[in-house]
Design an enzyme around this catalytic site. Structure first.
Site, PDB file in Angstrom:
ATOM      1  N   GLY A  46      34.355  37.870  40.130  1.00 47.76           N
ATOM      2  CA  GLY A  46      33.187  38.187  39.301  1.00 47.76           C
ATOM      3  C   GLY A  46      32.403  39.245  40.032  1.00 47.76           C
ATOM      4  O   GLY A  46      32.976  40.182  40.570  1.00 47.76           O
ATOM      5  N   GLU A  47      31.105  39.058  40.107  1.00 41.47           N
ATOM      6  CA  GLU A  47      30.263  40.007  40.838  1.00 41.47           C
ATOM      7  C   GLU A  47      29.534  39.205  41.912  1.00 41.47           C
ATOM      8  O   GLU A  47      28.686  38.359  41.598  1.00 41.47           O
ATOM      9  CB  GLU A  47      29.300  40.674  39.852  1.00 41.47           C
ATOM     10  CG  GLU A  47      28.787  42.001  40.302  1.00 41.47           C
ATOM     11  CD  GLU A  47      29.895  42.980  40.703  1.00 41.47           C
ATOM     12  OE1 GLU A  47      30.841  43.184  39.920  1.00 41.47           O
ATOM     13  OE2 GLU A  47      29.822  43.525  41.824  1.00 41.47           O
ATOM     14  N   SER A  48      29.849  39.485  43.173  1.00 39.48           N
ATOM     15  CA  SER A  48      29.327  38.636  44.247  1.00 39.48           C
ATOM     16  C   SER A  48      27.801  38.682  44.322  1.00 39.48           C
ATOM     17  O   SER A  48      27.169  37.661  44.632  1.00 39.48           O
ATOM     18  CB  SER A  48      29.951  39.026  45.585  1.00 39.48           C
ATOM     19  OG  SER A  48      29.783  40.405  45.840  1.00 39.48           O
ATOM     20  N   CYS A  78      38.755  37.303  45.151  1.00 39.37           N
ATOM     21  CA  CYS A  78      38.057  38.552  44.907  1.00 39.37           C
ATOM     22  C   CYS A  78      36.575  38.447  45.300  1.00 39.37           C
ATOM     23  O   CYS A  78      36.277  38.374  46.480  1.00 39.37           O
ATOM     24  CB  CYS A  78      38.283  39.011  43.467  1.00 39.37           C
ATOM     25  SG  CYS A  78      38.022  40.775  43.287  1.00 39.37           S
ATOM     26  N   ARG A 104      33.554  45.922  50.169  1.00 36.51           N
ATOM     27  CA  ARG A 104      33.563  45.713  48.714  1.00 36.51           C
ATOM     28  C   ARG A 104      34.097  46.956  48.006  1.00 36.51           C
ATOM     29  O   ARG A 104      33.848  48.079  48.421  1.00 36.51           O
ATOM     30  CB  ARG A 104      32.150  45.418  48.202  1.00 36.51           C
ATOM     31  CG  ARG A 104      31.621  44.090  48.715  1.00 36.51           C
ATOM     32  CD  ARG A 104      30.232  43.842  48.159  1.00 36.51           C
ATOM     33  NE  ARG A 104      30.254  43.694  46.711  1.00 36.51           N
ATOM     34  CZ  ARG A 104      29.225  43.965  45.919  1.00 36.51           C
ATOM     35  NH1 ARG A 104      28.098  44.408  46.425  1.00 36.51           N
ATOM     36  NH2 ARG A 104      29.329  43.797  44.624  1.00 36.51           N
ATOM     37  N   ILE A 135      41.171  43.792  40.868  1.00 37.02           N
ATOM     38  CA  ILE A 135      40.127  44.293  39.972  1.00 37.02           C
ATOM     39  C   ILE A 135      38.880  44.574  40.803  1.00 37.02           C
ATOM     40  O   ILE A 135      38.193  43.656  41.231  1.00 37.02           O
ATOM     41  CB  ILE A 135      39.814  43.275  38.846  1.00 37.02           C
ATOM     42  CG1 ILE A 135      41.093  42.914  38.072  1.00 37.02           C
ATOM     43  CG2 ILE A 135      38.748  43.834  37.900  1.00 37.02           C
ATOM     44  CD1 ILE A 135      40.933  41.751  37.100  1.00 37.02           C
ATOM     45  N   HIS A 171      43.853  38.370  42.161  1.00 32.25           N
ATOM     46  CA  HIS A 171      43.566  37.329  41.166  1.00 32.25           C
ATOM     47  C   HIS A 171      44.821  36.528  40.828  1.00 32.25           C
ATOM     48  O   HIS A 171      45.444  36.774  39.784  1.00 32.25           O
ATOM     49  CB  HIS A 171      43.011  37.965  39.888  1.00 32.25           C
ATOM     50  CG  HIS A 171      41.628  38.495  40.023  1.00 32.25           C
ATOM     51  ND1 HIS A 171      40.501  37.746  39.750  1.00 32.25           N
ATOM     52  CD2 HIS A 171      41.176  39.694  40.439  1.00 32.25           C
ATOM     53  CE1 HIS A 171      39.419  38.470  39.971  1.00 32.25           C
ATOM     54  NE2 HIS A 171      39.814  39.659  40.387  1.00 32.25           N
ATOM     55  N   GLU A 173      45.006  33.752  39.602  1.00 29.90           N
ATOM     56  CA  GLU A 173      44.771  32.988  38.363  1.00 29.90           C
ATOM     57  C   GLU A 173      45.132  33.794  37.115  1.00 29.90           C
ATOM     58  O   GLU A 173      45.151  33.255  36.019  1.00 29.90           O
ATOM     59  CB  GLU A 173      43.312  32.509  38.300  1.00 29.90           C
ATOM     60  CG  GLU A 173      42.264  33.564  37.988  1.00 29.90           C
ATOM     61  CD  GLU A 173      41.926  34.491  39.162  1.00 29.90           C
ATOM     62  OE1 GLU A 173      42.595  34.415  40.211  1.00 29.90           O
ATOM     63  OE2 GLU A 173      41.002  35.303  38.983  1.00 29.90           O
TER      64      GLU A 173
HETATM   65  N1  GLN Z   1      33.568  44.039  43.032  1.00 30.84           N
HETATM   66  C1  GLN Z   1      33.237  42.636  43.011  1.00 30.84           C
HETATM   67  C2  GLN Z   1      32.328  42.270  44.192  1.00 30.84           C
HETATM   68  O1  GLN Z   1      32.356  42.932  45.191  1.00 30.84           O
HETATM   69  C3  GLN Z   1      34.475  41.780  43.027  1.00 30.84           C
HETATM   70  C4  GLN Z   1      35.335  42.045  41.817  1.00 30.84           C
HETATM   71  C5  GLN Z   1      36.080  40.843  41.335  1.00 30.84           C
HETATM   72  O2  GLN Z   1      35.805  39.728  41.716  1.00 30.84           O
HETATM   73  N2  GLN Z   1      37.025  41.068  40.433  1.00 30.84           N
HETATM   74  O3  GLN Z   1      31.619  41.316  44.129  1.00 30.84           O
END
Ligand code: GLN
Length: 193
Positions: A46-48, A78, A104, A135, A171, A173
């Protein structure tokens, strides 16, 4: 024994489906009290930065850190790796549970998302290769001496383990290959549930 999937943001549903295909029962974890009901936890992609904000809402960050210190098995993928790593570039807060330095979004903008062949360690079983879905993935640029590397993208570590914590910059999953989730379930069982 339910396995929790941190469900604040990101691709938690795909992890829940993968865990269920691997024979576990998966439950979403959104609050500190939901965390108490699980014996293992997946931190999804996701987005950390967004996840960090949401983790701080009701003390979930501190509870998660406390349970991890007590031995809660964790699988991070990720953004999950970014949250688990001790050192993050550019600098941001993290749980600091894995002796890793990560950058990142380090695989470049144009090719930020790609399916890449991986080389797997024998612990993953046959075949010794897999497809890795990346991703906007973090890149592991330094691995502490006690970390075990279980998969590589070229020379980069992409699946690592230390004690009860497993982390993939890709990923697993999102493919039909359930070996990472199965390994995580075995690690969770070995620790007495
Ligand atoms: N770019 C996201 C981050 O640094 C990670 C991307 C992802 O989890 N697919 O949080």
């Amino acid at each position: 024994m339910p396995v929790g999937v941190l469900a604040l943001q990101g691709d938690f549903d795909a992890h829940a489906r993968a865990l269920e295909r691997a024979g576990a029962s998966a439950v979403p974890v959104r609050t500190a009290s939901e965390l108490e009901g699980v014996e293992a936890l997946v931190i999804p992609g996701g987005e950390s930065t967004t996840m960090l904000n949401l983790l701080h809402r009701d003390g979930l960050f501190e509870r998660l850190l406390a349970r991890a210190t007590e031995g809660l098995p964790l699988l991070g993928t990720c953004a999950g790796v970014v949250l688990l790593a001790r050192r993050v570039e550019p600098p941001q807060e993290s749980l600091g549970l894995l002796d890793l330095r990560v950058q990142r979004n380090a695989y470049g903008r144009q090719v930020a998302s790609a399916v890449v062949p991986l080389r797997l360690a024998p612990a993953l079983g046959e075949p010794p290769s897999a497809e890795g879905v990346f991703i906007r993935a973090p890149r592991i640029v330094e691995v502490g001496p006690e970390m075990e590397v279980l998969a590589w993208r070229d020379e980069d570590p992409v699946l690592v383990r230390s004690g009860r914590v497993l982390a993939a910059t890709y990923h697993p999953e999102l493919t039909d290959d359930l070996r990472v989730h199965r390994l995580f379930l075995r690690m969770s069982e070995q620790n007495g549930g």
